[in-house]
Design a protein around this motif. Structure first.
Motif, PDB file in Angstrom:
ATOM      1  N   ARG A  90       0.788  -1.172  -0.127  1.00 56.74           N
ATOM      2  CA  ARG A  90      -0.220   0.106  -0.044  1.00 56.74           C
ATOM      3  C   ARG A  90       0.864   1.284  -0.199  1.00 56.74           C
ATOM      4  NH1 ARG A  90      -2.457  -0.874   4.207  1.00 56.74           N
ATOM      5  NH2 ARG A  90      -1.362   0.443   5.826  1.00 56.74           N
ATOM      6  N   ARG A  91       1.945   1.286   0.635  1.00 55.88           N
ATOM      7  CA  ARG A  91       2.695   2.326   0.751  1.00 55.88           C
ATOM      8  C   ARG A  91       4.021   2.518  -0.376  1.00 55.88           C
ATOM      9  NH1 ARG A  91       4.657   4.651   4.967  1.00 55.88           N
ATOM     10  NH2 ARG A  91       6.857   3.722   5.128  1.00 55.88           N
ATOM     11  N   GLY A  92       4.008   1.447  -0.933  1.00 61.19           N
ATOM     12  CA  GLY A  92       4.915   1.679  -2.127  1.00 61.19           C
ATOM     13  C   GLY A  92       6.257   1.215  -1.806  1.00 61.19           C
ATOM     14  N   THR A  93       6.399   0.641  -0.927  1.00 56.40           N
ATOM     15  CA  THR A  93       7.803   0.330  -0.289  1.00 56.40           C
ATOM     16  C   THR A  93       8.127  -1.301  -0.303  1.00 56.40           C
ATOM     17  OG1 THR A  93       7.007   0.142   1.779  1.00 56.40           O
ATOM     18  CG2 THR A  93       7.815   2.214   1.347  1.00 56.40           C
ATOM     19  N   ALA A  94       7.313  -2.245  -0.979  1.00 55.16           N
ATOM     20  CA  ALA A  94       7.602  -3.712  -0.812  1.00 55.16           C
ATOM     21  C   ALA A  94       8.872  -4.032  -1.418  1.00 55.16           C
ATOM     22  CB  ALA A  94       6.648  -4.350  -1.784  1.00 55.16           C
ATOM     23  N   GLY A  95       9.408  -3.268  -2.552  1.00 52.54           N
ATOM     24  CA  GLY A  95      10.784  -3.609  -3.022  1.00 52.54           C
ATOM     25  C   GLY A  95      12.086  -2.931  -2.133  1.00 52.54           C
ATOM     26  N   GLU A 130      14.563  -5.473  -0.307  1.00 47.23           N
ATOM     27  CA  GLU A 130      16.255  -5.200  -0.305  1.00 47.23           C
ATOM     28  C   GLU A 130      16.776  -5.112   1.083  1.00 47.23           C
ATOM     29  OE1 GLU A 130      18.848  -1.626  -2.185  1.00 47.23           O
ATOM     30  OE2 GLU A 130      16.911  -1.676  -2.548  1.00 47.23           O
ATOM     31  N   TYR A 131      16.155  -4.229   1.948  1.00 45.17           N
ATOM     32  CA  TYR A 131      16.654  -4.095   3.265  1.00 45.17           C
ATOM     33  C   TYR A 131      16.610  -5.334   4.081  1.00 45.17           C
ATOM     34  CZ  TYR A 131      16.162  -2.494   8.152  1.00 45.17           C
ATOM     35  OH  TYR A 131      16.205  -2.252   9.602  1.00 45.17           O
ATOM     36  N   LEU A 132      15.759  -6.141   4.051  1.00 39.01           N
ATOM     37  CA  LEU A 132      15.881  -7.547   4.871  1.00 39.01           C
ATOM     38  C   LEU A 132      17.016  -8.429   3.985  1.00 39.01           C
ATOM     39  CD1 LEU A 132      12.189  -8.454   5.685  1.00 39.01           C
ATOM     40  CD2 LEU A 132      14.108  -7.291   7.147  1.00 39.01           C
ATOM     41  N   LEU A 133      16.931  -8.420   2.842  1.00 35.39           N
ATOM     42  CA  LEU A 133      18.101  -9.308   2.185  1.00 35.39           C
ATOM     43  C   LEU A 133      19.380  -8.910   2.545  1.00 35.39           C
ATOM     44  CD1 LEU A 133      16.684  -9.883  -1.427  1.00 35.39           C
ATOM     45  CD2 LEU A 133      17.337 -11.664   0.113  1.00 35.39           C
ATOM     46  N   TYR A 134      19.762  -7.563   2.853  1.00 33.67           N
ATOM     47  CA  TYR A 134      20.768  -7.126   3.213  1.00 33.67           C
ATOM     48  C   TYR A 134      21.354  -7.855   4.483  1.00 33.67           C
ATOM     49  CZ  TYR A 134      24.912  -3.885   3.317  1.00 33.67           C
ATOM     50  OH  TYR A 134      26.103  -3.253   3.148  1.00 33.67           O
TER      51      TYR A 134
END
Length: 327
Positions: free
Chosen positions: A248-253, A257-261
């Motif tokens: 909904r916030r447009g932050t899924a990507g 990326e943040y978690l994969l780091y």
């Protein structure tokens, strides 16, 4: 409800506002994520992906999950047990198959429960049996609100189950005697630490290995020692994108990326520097001197998985309630 919000605010470019994420996490990860967020922002800057702002909310793991269900707009959840992400999945905020969406069943690092005692260990605490002795004051977070508390309770239960050959009445008696020695049940791991360290209450603190090593080696080595019991429990820390909010916030990507780091070499080394056991075996080997070998019970093997452990021990009217009310 009181929540602690910490913003990692990085320098903004002339172009304007940074991309923003809210990471809702358990309450002894403050120092780790302060460093990790800074490294992630620097990584994105190096790749010319723009600025990022990471807001943090910390508290007891189960209270944090409830806050997300109640509307806290988390983009990612970084918890210390599967139960608290499964409840988000049941609420439609996280995909049911969340464990398969990231490496290592979505667990980038793990810890275990050990004992923090006062310097010189004046009560001679060496193993779980000592926690139930008269005159020993034990500080432990509330297993009803804290993953830290659940792991501590289950570690004690696993040890007692082995000690007493699976005799449940003997195990329940031991757990009852242990909790008779608990003067106060704090809501989360960091508040339990504050009770032990700042208020000076208790002879021993049960908490994550990462917390005890930070205190005894970094923050206050003159006043505390760490005791490793004969066995403990594998405390895996799962993470997930809170997909409904992030989409909904447009932050899924960005959230993914943040978690994969967390699995990047730098993310794994930051975990090791904060006394969290990295999942990458090569990087874990770099920090081997921080992590003495210890026999670890596993939730799936001993308790039939987190869902069964929750139902049996921690749901209202479960074994913990029964034992604690009669202590």
């Amino acid at each position: 409800m009181i929540r602690f919000l910490i913003a990692a605010i990085l320098p903004l470019t002339a172009a304007g506002a940074a991309d923003t994420l809210l990471n809702v996490s358990y309450d002894v990860t403050r120092e780790f994520y302060t460093d990790f967020n800074r490294a992630f922002a620097a990584h994105r800057a190096e790749q010319k992906k723009g600025d990022v702002r990471i807001d943090m909310s910390h508290g007891g793991s189960s209270k944090q999950a409830r806050a997300i269900l109640d509307g806290l707009q988390a983009d990612v959840a970084t918890m210390n047990q599967d139960t608290d992400i499964n409840v988000l999945a049941r609420g439609g905020l996280v995909p049911e198959n969340w464990k398969s969406l990231l490496p290592d069943n979505s667990v980038p690092y793990q810890s275990t429960i050990v004992f923090l005692v006062r310097k010189g260990n004046p009560k001679g605490i060496q193993d779980w049996a000592d926690l139930a002795k008269p005159g020993v004051s034990v500080i432990i977070p509330n297993p009803k609100t804290s993953g830290n508390g659940r792991y501590s309770y289950l570690a004690a239960w696993a040890w007692a189950g082995k000690q007493f050959g699976g005799d449940e009445s003997a195990v329940r008696d031991y757990i009852s005697r242990l909790f008779k020695n608990v003067p106060v049940l704090e809501s989360g791991g960091r508040s339990a630490t504050n009770t032990f360290v700042q208020k000076g209450i208790g002879d021993v603190l049960l908490t994550f290995e990462s917390e005890t090593l930070q205190i005894s080696r970094v923050f206050d080595p003159k006043n505390y020692d760490v005791v490793y019991p004969s066995m403990s429990i594998a405390a895996e820390a799962p993470v997930a994108v809170v997909a409904k909010n992030a989409e909904r916030r447009g932050t899924a990507g960005l959230a993914r990326e943040y978690l994969l780091y967390l699995w990047s070499p730098e993310g794994q080394r930051i975990a090791g520097r904060h006394f969290l056991r990295p999942k990458n075996p090569e990087i874990a080997a770099e920090f081997a001197e921080n992590f003495p070998p210890i026999t670890l019970a596993h939730i799936d093997e001993v308790f039939g998985g987190w869902d069964q452990a929750q139902k049996t021990h921690f749901d209202d009217g479960g074994l913990f309630d029964q034992i604690f009310e009669k202590r």
